[in-house]
Scaffold this motif. Structure first.
Motif, PDB file in Angstrom:
ATOM      1  N   GLU A 113      -5.642 -12.265  40.360  1.00 38.27           N
ATOM      2  CA  GLU A 113      -6.523 -12.132  41.523  1.00 38.27           C
ATOM      3  C   GLU A 113      -7.182 -10.763  41.554  1.00 38.27           C
ATOM      4  O   GLU A 113      -8.401 -10.633  41.755  1.00 38.27           O
ATOM      5  CB  GLU A 113      -5.732 -12.355  42.813  1.00 38.27           C
ATOM      6  N   LEU A 114      -6.383  -9.714  41.344  1.00 38.53           N
ATOM      7  CA  LEU A 114      -6.938  -8.365  41.356  1.00 38.53           C
ATOM      8  C   LEU A 114      -7.942  -8.172  40.231  1.00 38.53           C
ATOM      9  O   LEU A 114      -8.993  -7.542  40.418  1.00 38.53           O
ATOM     10  CB  LEU A 114      -5.812  -7.336  41.253  1.00 38.53           C
ATOM     11  N   PHE A 140     -17.198  -5.532  49.250  1.00 41.14           N
ATOM     12  CA  PHE A 140     -16.779  -6.773  48.601  1.00 41.14           C
ATOM     13  C   PHE A 140     -15.262  -6.881  48.564  1.00 41.14           C
ATOM     14  O   PHE A 140     -14.680  -7.922  48.904  1.00 41.14           O
ATOM     15  CB  PHE A 140     -17.353  -6.824  47.185  1.00 41.14           C
ATOM     16  N   LEU A 141     -14.589  -5.812  48.163  1.00 40.92           N
ATOM     17  CA  LEU A 141     -13.131  -5.862  48.051  1.00 40.92           C
ATOM     18  C   LEU A 141     -12.469  -5.996  49.421  1.00 40.92           C
ATOM     19  O   LEU A 141     -11.495  -6.737  49.585  1.00 40.92           O
ATOM     20  CB  LEU A 141     -12.624  -4.615  47.322  1.00 40.92           C
ATOM     21  N   ALA A 142     -13.002  -5.286  50.414  1.00 39.20           N
ATOM     22  CA  ALA A 142     -12.417  -5.365  51.756  1.00 39.20           C
ATOM     23  C   ALA A 142     -12.591  -6.756  52.360  1.00 39.20           C
ATOM     24  O   ALA A 142     -11.735  -7.218  53.130  1.00 39.20           O
ATOM     25  CB  ALA A 142     -13.058  -4.317  52.653  1.00 39.20           C
ATOM     26  N   GLU A 143     -13.672  -7.420  52.017  1.00 42.89           N
ATOM     27  CA  GLU A 143     -13.884  -8.775  52.507  1.00 42.89           C
ATOM     28  C   GLU A 143     -12.799  -9.722  51.997  1.00 42.89           C
ATOM     29  O   GLU A 143     -12.335 -10.604  52.724  1.00 42.89           O
ATOM     30  CB  GLU A 143     -15.259  -9.266  52.056  1.00 42.89           C
ATOM     31  N   HIS A 144     -12.384  -9.525  50.746  1.00 44.12           N
ATOM     32  CA  HIS A 144     -11.402 -10.421  50.139  1.00 44.12           C
ATOM     33  C   HIS A 144      -9.961  -9.956  50.358  1.00 44.12           C
ATOM     34  O   HIS A 144      -9.049 -10.795  50.383  1.00 44.12           O
ATOM     35  CB  HIS A 144     -11.688 -10.555  48.640  1.00 44.12           C
ATOM     36  N   ARG A 145      -9.753  -8.634  50.481  1.00 42.27           N
ATOM     37  CA  ARG A 145      -8.392  -8.117  50.646  1.00 42.27           C
ATOM     38  C   ARG A 145      -8.431  -6.997  51.700  1.00 42.27           C
ATOM     39  O   ARG A 145      -8.382  -5.812  51.366  1.00 42.27           O
ATOM     40  CB  ARG A 145      -7.843  -7.617  49.307  1.00 42.27           C
ATOM     41  N   PRO A 146      -8.514  -7.377  52.967  1.00 43.95           N
ATOM     42  CA  PRO A 146      -8.726  -6.381  54.023  1.00 43.95           C
ATOM     43  C   PRO A 146      -7.555  -5.437  54.252  1.00 43.95           C
ATOM     44  O   PRO A 146      -7.745  -4.400  54.903  1.00 43.95           O
ATOM     45  CB  PRO A 146      -8.981  -7.253  55.269  1.00 43.95           C
ATOM     46  N   GLU A 147      -6.378  -5.740  53.717  1.00 47.22           N
ATOM     47  CA  GLU A 147      -5.225  -4.869  53.942  1.00 47.22           C
ATOM     48  C   GLU A 147      -5.050  -3.816  52.857  1.00 47.22           C
ATOM     49  O   GLU A 147      -4.145  -2.978  52.945  1.00 47.22           O
ATOM     50  CB  GLU A 147      -3.937  -5.710  54.025  1.00 47.22           C
ATOM     51  N   ASP A 148      -5.885  -3.855  51.832  1.00 42.25           N
ATOM     52  CA  ASP A 148      -5.740  -2.910  50.719  1.00 42.25           C
ATOM     53  C   ASP A 148      -6.311  -1.544  51.080  1.00 42.25           C
ATOM     54  O   ASP A 148      -7.177  -1.409  51.956  1.00 42.25           O
ATOM     55  CB  ASP A 148      -6.463  -3.428  49.470  1.00 42.25           C
ATOM     56  N   GLY A 149      -5.846  -0.523  50.358  1.00 41.09           N
ATOM     57  CA  GLY A 149      -6.380   0.824  50.509  1.00 41.09           C
ATOM     58  C   GLY A 149      -7.475   1.110  49.508  1.00 41.09           C
ATOM     59  O   GLY A 149      -7.704   0.356  48.549  1.00 41.09           O
ATOM     60  N   PHE A 150      -8.153   2.257  49.714  1.00 40.46           N
ATOM     61  CA  PHE A 150      -9.244   2.664  48.835  1.00 40.46           C
ATOM     62  C   PHE A 150      -9.173   4.160  48.564  1.00 40.46           C
ATOM     63  O   PHE A 150      -8.801   4.946  49.441  1.00 40.46           O
ATOM     64  CB  PHE A 150     -10.612   2.367  49.466  1.00 40.46           C
ATOM     65  N   ALA A 171     -14.851   6.980  50.025  1.00 42.05           N
ATOM     66  CA  ALA A 171     -14.005   5.900  50.525  1.00 42.05           C
ATOM     67  C   ALA A 171     -12.538   6.322  50.440  1.00 42.05           C
ATOM     68  O   ALA A 171     -12.051   6.671  49.368  1.00 42.05           O
ATOM     69  CB  ALA A 171     -14.224   4.623  49.714  1.00 42.05           C
ATOM     70  N   SER A 172     -11.846   6.305  51.555  1.00 42.11           N
ATOM     71  CA  SER A 172     -10.446   6.715  51.567  1.00 42.11           C
ATOM     72  C   SER A 172      -9.730   6.056  52.742  1.00 42.11           C
ATOM     73  O   SER A 172     -10.072   6.306  53.899  1.00 42.11           O
ATOM     74  CB  SER A 172     -10.328   8.236  51.677  1.00 42.11           C
ATOM     75  N   SER A 173      -8.770   5.191  52.417  1.00 45.50           N
ATOM     76  CA  SER A 173      -7.932   4.589  53.450  1.00 45.50           C
ATOM     77  C   SER A 173      -6.630   4.169  52.785  1.00 45.50           C
ATOM     78  O   SER A 173      -6.629   3.717  51.634  1.00 45.50           O
ATOM     79  CB  SER A 173      -8.625   3.392  54.097  1.00 45.50           C
ATOM     80  N   PRO A 174      -5.490   4.310  53.479  1.00 52.47           N
ATOM     81  CA  PRO A 174      -4.208   4.043  52.843  1.00 52.47           C
ATOM     82  C   PRO A 174      -3.913   2.566  52.663  1.00 52.47           C
ATOM     83  O   PRO A 174      -3.220   2.178  51.717  1.00 52.47           O
ATOM     84  CB  PRO A 174      -3.200   4.704  53.772  1.00 52.47           C
ATOM     85  N   GLY A 175      -4.394   1.714  53.560  1.00 53.46           N
ATOM     86  CA  GLY A 175      -4.062   0.298  53.486  1.00 53.46           C
ATOM     87  C   GLY A 175      -2.608   0.037  53.853  1.00 53.46           C
ATOM     88  O   GLY A 175      -1.803   0.960  54.038  1.00 53.46           O
ATOM     89  N   THR A 176      -2.257  -1.234  53.916  1.00 51.53           N
ATOM     90  CA  THR A 176      -0.902  -1.625  54.281  1.00 51.53           C
ATOM     91  C   THR A 176      -0.278  -2.613  53.306  1.00 51.53           C
ATOM     92  O   THR A 176       0.874  -3.012  53.489  1.00 51.53           O
ATOM     93  CB  THR A 176      -0.901  -2.273  55.680  1.00 51.53           C
ATOM     94  N   SER A 177      -0.997  -2.998  52.268  1.00 54.85           N
ATOM     95  CA  SER A 177      -0.530  -4.060  51.361  1.00 54.85           C
ATOM     96  C   SER A 177       0.249  -3.532  50.160  1.00 54.85           C
ATOM     97  O   SER A 177       0.868  -4.315  49.436  1.00 54.85           O
ATOM     98  CB  SER A 177      -1.734  -4.846  50.836  1.00 54.85           C
ATOM     99  N   GLY A 178       0.208  -2.205  49.918  1.00 56.94           N
ATOM    100  CA  GLY A 178       0.784  -1.649  48.697  1.00 56.94           C
ATOM    101  C   GLY A 178      -0.187  -1.605  47.547  1.00 56.94           C
ATOM    102  O   GLY A 178       0.120  -1.046  46.485  1.00 56.94           O
TER     103      GLY A 178
END
Length: 266
Positions: free
Chosen positions: A8-9, A59-69, A75-82
């Motif tokens: 998927e990734l 595009f990535l946030a649309e498909h995996r909104p819990e991920d970090g960047f 673009a910088s965010s920690p996310g919660t999915s690992g």
């Protein structure tokens, strides 16, 4: 690929890189200009760097909104999915600005801090490099493999230079002392492509000081999955101090030479 998350990734990274590469290739304005500078007046960002990063992260946030960047253009965010995406939307900006073909989109996916997927899209080469941890490295359908290790004096190296003047001067001094010891040195202007060229057997090794995580994350995984060793100073991983990728028999001799010459100094 036994881990169901990795396909998927990989698919998402490939599609995001394809879209960004098409935007950069087809949308480059004739009057492209510098939008801003970063570490120095010659470390430039164009409007297309910014647009490409927005496309990728959206595009990535649309498909995996819990991920970090973590992206070069902010673009910088920690996310919660690992999972964290490490993005260089346009590696080789100066080449792109001047109309040279050596530039790429680089996207890596980390899971719990380990790089598990890497994609480097080089539109003007017509090549897409990809790797999944433990699954090998490929350009299209072709499996990549490093060249057999030559002696150091027969090695073709790639390198790059920083944009801060004091560091550039030291890097030039190191190159002056390396070049009599090797076959030759190339300076392509894109770390991601240089790392993929090691993977594809087009370079025997590549080294550079001053890289950021987005410069090397995808390319270093691709190089390793093609059989290269990667690292930094002896006993350390690749980092901003030093990034080195080489075929296995060449890695240590080149690492020792760079250490001897103080390649990690400014």
């Amino acid at each position: 690929m036994t881990d169901p998350l990795l396909p998927e990734l990989l698919d998402l990274a490939l599609e995001a890189a394809r879209r960004a590469g098409a935007l950069l290739r087809d949308g480059r304005p004739d009057d492209l200009a510098v939008a801003m500078t970063k570490s120095s007046p010659i470390d430039v960002v164009t409007e297309m760097d910014i647009a490409a990063e927005k496309l990728i992260t959206g595009f990535l946030a649309e498909h995996r909104p819990e991920d970090g960047f973590l992206g070069e253009e902010g673009a910088s965010s920690p996310g919660t999915s690992g999972v964290r995406w490490v993005i260089d939307p346009l590696d080789g900006t100066v080449n792109y600005l001047y109309g040279l073909p050596t530039w790429a989109v680089s996207i890596a996916a980390e899971r719990d801090g380990e790089t598990v997927v890497g994609v480097v899209e080089a539109p003007l080469r017509g090549e897409t490099y990809r790797a999944v941890l433990g699954g090998g490295a490929f350009a299209g359908d072709r499996r990549l493999a490093v060249r057999p290790s030559p002696d150091l004096d027969h090695a073709l190296l790639g390198t790059g230079f920083a944009y801060v003047q004091s560091r550039r001067a030291h890097q030039a001094d190191v190159v002056q002392r390396v070049i009599p010891r090797v076959r030759d040195i190339r300076r392509g202007g894109s770390a991601a492509i240089d790392l993929c060229d090691v993977a594809a057997g087009r370079l025997d090794a590549y080294y550079e000081r001053g890289l950021n995580p987005w410069d090397l994350a995808a390319g270093a995984l691709i190089a390793r999955e093609a059989g290269a060793l990667t690292g930094g100073r002896p006993g350390e991983p690749a980092s901003g101090d030093l990034t080195l990728a080489a075929s296995p028999g060449l890695f240590r001799p080149l690492q020792e030479l760079l250490e001897e010459l103080g390649a990690w100094h400014d």
